[in-house]
Scaffold this motif. Structure first.
Motif, PDB file in Angstrom:
ATOM      1  N   ARG A   6      -7.337   0.653  -7.758  1.00  0.00           N
ATOM      2  CA  ARG A   6      -8.334   0.955  -8.816  1.00  0.00           C
ATOM      3  C   ARG A   6      -8.530   2.670  -8.363  1.00  0.00           C
ATOM      4  NH1 ARG A   6     -13.313  -3.132  -9.968  1.00  0.00           N
ATOM      5  NH2 ARG A   6     -12.183  -4.463 -11.526  1.00  0.00           N
ATOM      6  N   GLY A   7      -8.320   2.915  -7.068  1.00  0.00           N
ATOM      7  CA  GLY A   7      -8.543   4.303  -6.695  1.00  0.00           C
ATOM      8  C   GLY A   7      -7.554   5.387  -7.313  1.00  0.00           C
ATOM      9  N   MET A  55     -13.645  -7.277  -7.727  1.00  0.00           N
ATOM     10  CA  MET A  55     -12.560  -5.741  -7.413  1.00  0.00           C
ATOM     11  C   MET A  55     -11.386  -5.968  -8.317  1.00  0.00           C
ATOM     12  SD  MET A  55     -12.621  -5.768  -3.251  1.00  0.00           S
ATOM     13  CE  MET A  55     -11.921  -4.420  -3.340  1.00  0.00           C
ATOM     14  N   HIS A 106      -4.579  -7.459   4.101  1.00  0.00           N
ATOM     15  CA  HIS A 106      -5.506  -6.422   3.561  1.00  0.00           C
ATOM     16  C   HIS A 106      -5.564  -6.430   1.873  1.00  0.00           C
ATOM     17  CE1 HIS A 106      -6.621  -5.479   7.704  1.00  0.00           C
ATOM     18  NE2 HIS A 106      -5.377  -5.294   7.888  1.00  0.00           N
ATOM     19  N   VAL A 164     -12.851 -11.065  -3.566  1.00  0.00           N
ATOM     20  CA  VAL A 164     -12.424  -9.871  -4.391  1.00  0.00           C
ATOM     21  C   VAL A 164     -12.684  -9.837  -5.722  1.00  0.00           C
ATOM     22  CG1 VAL A 164     -11.017  -9.359  -2.271  1.00  0.00           C
ATOM     23  CG2 VAL A 164     -10.066 -10.476  -4.237  1.00  0.00           C
ATOM     24  N   HIS A 175      -8.152  -6.666   0.252  1.00  0.00           N
ATOM     25  CA  HIS A 175      -9.251  -5.794  -0.088  1.00  0.00           C
ATOM     26  C   HIS A 175      -9.022  -4.537   0.005  1.00  0.00           C
ATOM     27  CE1 HIS A 175     -13.349  -4.144   0.214  1.00  0.00           C
ATOM     28  NE2 HIS A 175     -13.978  -5.317  -0.410  1.00  0.00           N
ATOM     29  N   ARG A 176      -8.243  -3.943   0.906  1.00  0.00           N
ATOM     30  CA  ARG A 176      -8.024  -2.357   0.973  1.00  0.00           C
ATOM     31  C   ARG A 176      -7.089  -2.177  -0.212  1.00  0.00           C
ATOM     32  NH1 ARG A 176      -5.803  -1.383   6.099  1.00  0.00           N
ATOM     33  NH2 ARG A 176      -7.789  -1.000   6.959  1.00  0.00           N
ATOM     34  N   THR A 177      -6.161  -3.041  -0.553  1.00  0.00           N
ATOM     35  CA  THR A 177      -4.986  -2.716  -1.498  1.00  0.00           C
ATOM     36  C   THR A 177      -5.725  -2.676  -2.745  1.00  0.00           C
ATOM     37  OG1 THR A 177      -3.785  -4.105  -0.220  1.00  0.00           O
ATOM     38  CG2 THR A 177      -2.898  -3.965  -2.633  1.00  0.00           C
ATOM     39  N   LEU A 178      -6.681  -3.468  -3.558  1.00  0.00           N
ATOM     40  CA  LEU A 178      -7.257  -3.655  -4.443  1.00  0.00           C
ATOM     41  C   LEU A 178      -8.092  -2.276  -4.594  1.00  0.00           C
ATOM     42  CD1 LEU A 178      -8.097  -7.303  -4.676  1.00  0.00           C
ATOM     43  CD2 LEU A 178      -6.420  -6.255  -6.027  1.00  0.00           C
ATOM     44  N   GLN A 179      -8.603  -1.903  -3.763  1.00  0.00           N
ATOM     45  CA  GLN A 179      -9.526  -0.658  -3.704  1.00  0.00           C
ATOM     46  C   GLN A 179      -8.568   0.604  -4.064  1.00  0.00           C
ATOM     47  OE1 GLN A 179     -11.464  -0.387   0.351  1.00  0.00           O
ATOM     48  NE2 GLN A 179     -13.333  -0.436  -0.723  1.00  0.00           N
ATOM     49  N   ALA A 180      -7.282   0.601  -3.139  1.00  0.00           N
ATOM     50  CA  ALA A 180      -6.588   1.633  -3.598  1.00  0.00           C
ATOM     51  C   ALA A 180      -5.955   1.646  -4.897  1.00  0.00           C
ATOM     52  CB  ALA A 180      -5.373   1.674  -2.493  1.00  0.00           C
ATOM     53  N   ASP A 223       0.835  -1.110  -0.073  1.00  0.00           N
ATOM     54  CA  ASP A 223       0.069   0.120  -0.039  1.00  0.00           C
ATOM     55  C   ASP A 223       0.850   1.318  -0.003  1.00  0.00           C
ATOM     56  OD1 ASP A 223      -1.955  -1.910   0.108  1.00  0.00           O
ATOM     57  OD2 ASP A 223      -3.034  -0.918   1.896  1.00  0.00           O
TER      58      ASP A 223
END
Ligand code: DX5
Ligand code: ZN
Length: 229
Positions: free
Chosen positions: A109-110, A134, A100, A131, A102-107, A77
């Protein structure tokens, strides 16, 4: 970056001349490469060190198509924005790299990139079930990550499981490790569409004699596409 399931050959520059990455990327693209696969290793998640975002940024102008960055680092991250700034199109993190994903993949794409998740040979397909919506790519390692030129480990059952799990979703299945004209048909038949190949692409050629790169890419592609004819 439109989605399709045609076979894409992604040379890994881990097998290229490290003193000449820009010219190597241009050479393999001119010889028919679809994507350029860039292996980032930290000497912690894997027992080898390659390079980081500064090198990715330096080679970016030499790549016309997709820059596919495979992170073999932990943690991930803190470095996501640096790889976005470096121009990565696809950024892939290992599901084993931390608690985490899930958080990493969100970030990822973000930060405006396509998100990939990679699975080591010892990790089951079920590890990415939560995931699946995602990600844009699932990378199935067919060697233990860290080095090029290793022997292919048969993961065809896992690939088929993932292909069924993906269904109609626009998610690529990428295979990384030991891909050559012998192993490519096995993974293509199981459902893979992005084939990473390092030694099997770069062997026999150089930036001054790039024709073997083209021969190697065509041989892998023909072997993979042969399963459909
Ligand atoms: C392995 C890397 C691969 C590697 C593949 O840790 O992720 O991308 O370069 O090399 P070959 O094709 O030689 O197995
Ligand atoms: Zn890789």
């Amino acid at each position: 970056m439109p989605f399709d399931r045609s076979i894409k050959i992604a040379p890994s520059i881990l097998a290229a001349d490290f003193a000449n990455f820009g010219a190597e990327c241009a050479a393999v693209e001119a010889q028919g490469a679809d994507w350029i696969h860039v292996d980032v290793m930290d000497g912690h998640f894997v027992p080898n060190i390659t390079f980081g975002p500064a090198t990715c940024a330096a080679i970016r102008p030499h790549i016309k198509g997709v820059m596919d960055v495979h992170l073999m680092i932990a943690p991930v991250d803190p470095y996501i924005d640096a790889f976005a700034d470096a121009g990565a199109d696809v950024l892939t993190a290992h599901v084993e790299a931390g608690p985490h994903i899930h958080r990493t993949l969100q970030a990822i794409r973000g930060a405006g990139m396509k998100a990939g998740v990679a699975l080591n040979p010892g990790t089951p397909a079920s590890a990415v079930a939560e995931v699946i919506d995602m990600v844009d790519l699932i990378c199935v390692m067919t060697v233990n990550p860290g080095f090029g030129g290793q022997k292919f480990i048969d993961m065809t059952a896992k690939i088929a499981d993932l292909r069924a799990m993906i269904g109609d979703r626009p998610v690529h299945i990428e295979i990384d490790g030991g891909v050559d004209p012998t192993t490519a048909p096995l993974v293509a038949k199981a459902g893979a569409d992005v084939l990473v190949a390092g030694s099997a692409v770069f062997r026999g050629g150089s930036v001054n004699d790039p024709a073997p790169y083209g021969d190697n890419i065509r041989a892998i592609r023909a072997a993979a596409e042969g399963v459909w004819t």
